[in-house]
Design an enzyme around this catalytic site. Structure first.
Site, PDB file in Angstrom:
ATOM      1  N   GLY A 217       0.179   5.172  -1.257  1.00  0.00           N
ATOM      2  CA  GLY A 217      -0.813   6.023  -0.629  1.00  0.00           C
ATOM      3  C   GLY A 217      -0.221   7.166   0.174  1.00  0.00           C
ATOM      4  N   GLN A 218      -1.093   7.813   0.934  1.00  0.00           N
ATOM      5  CA  GLN A 218      -0.694   9.017   1.661  1.00  0.00           C
ATOM      6  C   GLN A 218       0.442   8.725   2.658  1.00  0.00           C
ATOM      7  OE1 GLN A 218      -3.597  10.756   4.331  1.00  0.00           O
ATOM      8  NE2 GLN A 218      -2.560  12.741   4.330  1.00  0.00           N
TER       9      GLN A 218
ATOM     10  N   ASP B  53       2.292  -2.136  -4.240  1.00  0.00           N
ATOM     11  CA  ASP B  53       0.954  -1.536  -4.293  1.00  0.00           C
ATOM     12  C   ASP B  53       0.228  -2.143  -5.493  1.00  0.00           C
ATOM     13  OD1 ASP B  53      -0.169   1.402  -3.012  1.00  0.00           O
ATOM     14  OD2 ASP B  53      -1.176   0.709  -4.829  1.00  0.00           O
ATOM     15  N   ILE B  54      -1.088  -2.023  -5.463  1.00  0.00           N
ATOM     16  CA  ILE B  54      -1.883  -2.555  -6.579  1.00  0.00           C
ATOM     17  C   ILE B  54      -1.736  -1.697  -7.841  1.00  0.00           C
ATOM     18  CG2 ILE B  54      -4.039  -1.309  -6.078  1.00  0.00           C
ATOM     19  CD1 ILE B  54      -5.476  -4.059  -6.545  1.00  0.00           C
TER      20      ILE B  54
ATOM     21  N   LYS C 168     -11.144  -2.123  11.733  1.00  0.00           N
ATOM     22  CA  LYS C 168      -9.953  -1.762  12.519  1.00  0.00           C
ATOM     23  C   LYS C 168     -10.028  -2.376  13.913  1.00  0.00           C
ATOM     24  CE  LYS C 168      -7.652   0.732   9.538  1.00  0.00           C
ATOM     25  NZ  LYS C 168      -6.433   0.201   8.935  1.00  0.00           N
TER      26      LYS C 168
ATOM     27  N   ASP D 211      -1.354  -7.267  -5.507  1.00  0.00           N
ATOM     28  CA  ASP D 211      -2.693  -7.151  -4.921  1.00  0.00           C
ATOM     29  C   ASP D 211      -2.673  -7.937  -3.609  1.00  0.00           C
ATOM     30  OD1 ASP D 211      -5.327  -7.279  -4.178  1.00  0.00           O
ATOM     31  OD2 ASP D 211      -6.081  -7.905  -6.152  1.00  0.00           O
ATOM     32  N   ILE D 212      -2.898  -7.247  -2.513  1.00  0.00           N
ATOM     33  CA  ILE D 212      -2.823  -7.896  -1.205  1.00  0.00           C
ATOM     34  C   ILE D 212      -3.848  -9.027  -1.077  1.00  0.00           C
ATOM     35  CG2 ILE D 212      -4.388  -6.245  -0.047  1.00  0.00           C
ATOM     36  CD1 ILE D 212      -1.309  -7.893   1.566  1.00  0.00           C
TER      37      ILE D 212
ATOM     38  N   GLY E  74       0.873  -1.190   0.000  1.00  0.00           N
ATOM     39  CA  GLY E  74       0.000   0.000   0.000  1.00  0.00           C
ATOM     40  C   GLY E  74       0.899   1.225   0.000  1.00  0.00           C
TER      41      GLY E  74
ATOM     42  N   TYR F 269     -15.404   0.601   8.370  1.00  0.00           N
ATOM     43  CA  TYR F 269     -13.964   0.851   8.542  1.00  0.00           C
ATOM     44  C   TYR F 269     -13.576   0.663  10.017  1.00  0.00           C
ATOM     45  CZ  TYR F 269      -9.684   3.783   8.482  1.00  0.00           C
ATOM     46  OH  TYR F 269      -8.407   4.286   8.591  1.00  0.00           O
TER      47      TYR F 269
HETATM   48  P1  NAD Z   1      -4.317   5.516   1.045  1.00  0.00           P
HETATM   49  O1  NAD Z   1      -5.706   5.235   0.613  1.00  0.00           O
HETATM   50  O2  NAD Z   1      -3.730   6.834   0.757  1.00  0.00           O
HETATM   51  O3  NAD Z   1      -3.332   4.403   0.480  1.00  0.00           O
HETATM   52  C1  NAD Z   1      -3.660   3.044   0.443  1.00  0.00           C
HETATM   53  C2  NAD Z   1      -2.850   2.408  -0.661  1.00  0.00           C
HETATM   54  O4  NAD Z   1      -3.209   1.027  -0.718  1.00  0.00           O
HETATM   55  C3  NAD Z   1      -3.131   3.000  -2.044  1.00  0.00           C
HETATM   56  O5  NAD Z   1      -1.928   3.384  -2.678  1.00  0.00           O
HETATM   57  C4  NAD Z   1      -3.809   1.870  -2.809  1.00  0.00           C
HETATM   58  O6  NAD Z   1      -3.487   1.840  -4.183  1.00  0.00           O
HETATM   59  C5  NAD Z   1      -3.252   0.655  -2.081  1.00  0.00           C
HETATM   60  N1  NAD Z   1      -4.133  -0.516  -2.233  1.00  0.00           N
HETATM   61  C6  NAD Z   1      -5.474  -0.540  -2.279  1.00  0.00           C
HETATM   62  N2  NAD Z   1      -5.906  -1.784  -2.488  1.00  0.00           N
HETATM   63  C7  NAD Z   1      -4.815  -2.562  -2.581  1.00  0.00           C
HETATM   64  C8  NAD Z   1      -4.616  -3.938  -2.807  1.00  0.00           C
HETATM   65  N3  NAD Z   1      -5.649  -4.772  -3.008  1.00  0.00           N
HETATM   66  N4  NAD Z   1      -3.354  -4.404  -2.821  1.00  0.00           N
HETATM   67  C9  NAD Z   1      -2.296  -3.572  -2.662  1.00  0.00           C
HETATM   68  N5  NAD Z   1      -2.419  -2.246  -2.472  1.00  0.00           N
HETATM   69  C10 NAD Z   1      -3.672  -1.749  -2.431  1.00  0.00           C
HETATM   70  O7  NAD Z   1      -4.273   5.207   2.617  1.00  0.00           O
HETATM   71  P2  NAD Z   1      -3.290   5.832   3.719  1.00  0.00           P
HETATM   72  O8  NAD Z   1      -3.895   7.100   4.170  1.00  0.00           O
HETATM   73  O9  NAD Z   1      -1.899   5.790   3.257  1.00  0.00           O
HETATM   74  O10 NAD Z   1      -3.536   4.785   4.888  1.00  0.00           O
HETATM   75  C11 NAD Z   1      -2.751   3.627   5.035  1.00  0.00           C
HETATM   76  C12 NAD Z   1      -3.241   2.874   6.246  1.00  0.00           C
HETATM   77  O11 NAD Z   1      -3.253   3.726   7.393  1.00  0.00           O
HETATM   78  C13 NAD Z   1      -4.675   2.337   6.126  1.00  0.00           C
HETATM   79  O12 NAD Z   1      -4.774   1.106   6.796  1.00  0.00           O
HETATM   80  C14 NAD Z   1      -5.491   3.371   6.866  1.00  0.00           C
HETATM   81  O13 NAD Z   1      -6.662   2.815   7.396  1.00  0.00           O
HETATM   82  C15 NAD Z   1      -4.537   3.769   7.982  1.00  0.00           C
HETATM   83  N6  NAD Z   1      -4.844   5.097   8.516  1.00  0.00           N
HETATM   84  C16 NAD Z   1      -4.670   6.211   7.753  1.00  0.00           C
HETATM   85  C17 NAD Z   1      -4.993   7.448   8.279  1.00  0.00           C
HETATM   86  C18 NAD Z   1      -4.831   8.713   7.483  1.00  0.00           C
HETATM   87  O14 NAD Z   1      -5.287   9.783   7.927  1.00  0.00           O
HETATM   88  N7  NAD Z   1      -4.188   8.666   6.322  1.00  0.00           N
HETATM   89  C19 NAD Z   1      -5.503   7.540   9.576  1.00  0.00           C
HETATM   90  C20 NAD Z   1      -5.706   6.375  10.307  1.00  0.00           C
HETATM   91  C21 NAD Z   1      -5.342   5.149   9.769  1.00  0.00           C
HETATM   92  C1  AKB Z   2     -10.175   8.450   7.735  1.00  0.00           C
HETATM   93  O1  AKB Z   2     -10.677   9.589   7.855  1.00  0.00           O
HETATM   94  O2  AKB Z   2     -10.777   7.460   7.318  1.00  0.00           O
HETATM   95  C2  AKB Z   2      -8.748   8.276   8.188  1.00  0.00           C
HETATM   96  C3  AKB Z   2      -8.711   7.810   9.598  1.00  0.00           C
HETATM   97  C4  AKB Z   2      -8.735   8.788  10.692  1.00  0.00           C
HETATM   98  O3  AKB Z   2      -8.672   6.629   9.841  1.00  0.00           O
HETATM   99  N1  AKB Z   2      -8.043   9.495   7.991  1.00  0.00           N
END
Ligand code: NAD
Ligand code: AKB
Length: 316
Positions: free
Chosen positions: A11-12, A34-35, A146, A52-53, A8, A142
């Site tokens: 992502g962000q 990543d996918i 979690k 793909d996870i 993944g 979600y």
């Molecule tokens: P994001 O959506 O920005 O990135 C997720 C990445 O996973 C993407 O690049 C996507 O292409 C990839 N992905 C999706 N499906 C896939 C698959 N089947 N196989 C492989 N890759 C795949 O998410 P993020 O913000 O980077 O968050 C990452 C983790 O952190 C998540 O578990 C999210 O729940 C957790 N999280 C994020 C935040 C936040 O504010 N960003 C807050 C709390 C928790």
């Molecule tokens: C969301 O809003 O879904 C995420 C989180 C706090 O888990 N940024």
């Protein structure tokens, strides 16, 4: 020999985490996966693997053949997108976790990082200074995924000795890549509109307080947790992490100090219902006590850095 996979990675969080991990143990030793067909420029400094996870056997071969020793599992659907595709969100958020936990159980992985979220809490949770241990009745798919994930992480640690570590991230704020479909995304979107000189229509109401964190703090927390001695990690479900709490009105006022013409209006949508069930602020004293957590960025600094760095070209 340490070899890390971030799944993944595009992502962000992944985009910044991969760069940080590569600076620590060398570009060649951190595999971004990543996918997506292709990763962004910033991830091209080391190996990238399209994966793909949900394809369990491909994931297993990737980890085993590359002799990966640690996994950061970030692939998931976030809160807002997950509400639109509840059954797929459950599948994606849970199945990938089991694949990785099982690789840990079989002895292939020394350490696993899996992120949880403030979404594990729900409407019956105390909203202010939410404790580590409290009522948790999440109402979003979600949040349910979690919470279940946290319980499974703890189970694999207790029963199979899997060294899995986790943080309940608050909403994360960054400028390197765009956020991926969460309820806290407004606190990133707002900077792009301010930079474009446009009015921002916020999808949450003006007084909705939520815990947030600047990405650099979140990446540092993640590394500090993962590098801490095993015996210091007393919590094997997931650690609360607080950051900085603010409302849309408060962040808009802070932005106005630097962009005096900035205007915000409010048009709450389905994400308001999600935000209303989440904490407004988080108590993270266990993270402070166990592995020395301390945040660096407050709202003022976060706004200053975001306004100087957001690149509106990312929007196209
Ligand atoms: P994001 O959506 O920005 O990135 C997720 C990445 O996973 C993407 O690049 C996507 O292409 C990839 N992905 C999706 N499906 C896939 C698959 N089947 N196989 C492989 N890759 C795949 O998410 P993020 O913000 O980077 O968050 C990452 C983790 O952190 C998540 O578990 C999210 O729940 C957790 N999280 C994020 C935040 C936040 O504010 N960003 C807050 C709390 C928790
Ligand atoms: C969301 O809003 O879904 C995420 C989180 C706090 O888990 N940024």
């Amino acid at each position: 020999m340490r070899k890390i996979a971030v799944i993944g990675a595009c992502g962000q969080i992944g985009t910044e985490l991969v760069v940080k991990l590569r600076s620590m143990i060398g570009d060649a030793n951190v595999f971004a996966a990543d996918i997506k067909d292709e990763c962004s420029e910033v991830l091209k400094s080391g190996p990238y693997h399209k994966l793909d996870i949900l394809e369990k056997e491909s994931v297993r071969s990737f980890i085993i053949n590359n002799e990966i020793t640690e996994v950061y599992l970030l692939a998931a659907l976030l809160s807002a997108t997950a509400e639109k595709h509840p059954m797929f969100a459950w599948q994606l958020n849970m199945e990938g976790l089991f694949t990785i936990l099982d690789l840990g159980k079989e002895g292939y992985l020394n350490k696993i990082f899996w992120p949880s979220s403030i979404a594990v809490f729900g409407p019956t949770t105390p909203r202010v200074d939410t404790p580590q241990y409290t009522i948790m009745e999440p109402t979003t798919v979600y949040g349910i995924s979690k919470q279940a994930g946290e319980r499974w992480c703890e189970y694999y640690y207790n029963n199979y000795g899997v060294d899995v570590r986790s943080i309940r991230y608050p909403g994360l704020i960054s400028y390197t890549s765009l956020p991926g479909g969460g309820t806290t995304d407004y606190a990133v979107d707002i900077f792009y509109q301010a930079k474009l000189g446009k009015e921002y229509t916020c999808f949450l109401s003006e007084n909705t307080a939520l815990p947030m964190m600047y990405m650099e703090d979140a990446i540092r927390a993640t590394i500090e947790l993962m590098e801490a001695p095993k015996e210091n990690i007393a919590i094997r479900s997931s650690y609360n992490l607080g950051g900085v709490s603010f409302t849309p009105k408060e962040i808009a006022e802070e932005i106005k100090k630097q962009v005096p013409d900035f205007q915000i209006t409010y048009a709450p949508d389905f994400r308001q219902k999600i935000a209303d069930t989440w904490p407004g602020s988080i108590n993270d004293e266990d993270a402070r006590k166990d592995w020395g957590w301390e945040e660096k960025y407050n709202l003022e600094e976060l706004v200053r850095i975001m306004l100087s760095n957001v690149d509106v070209n990312l929007l196209v």
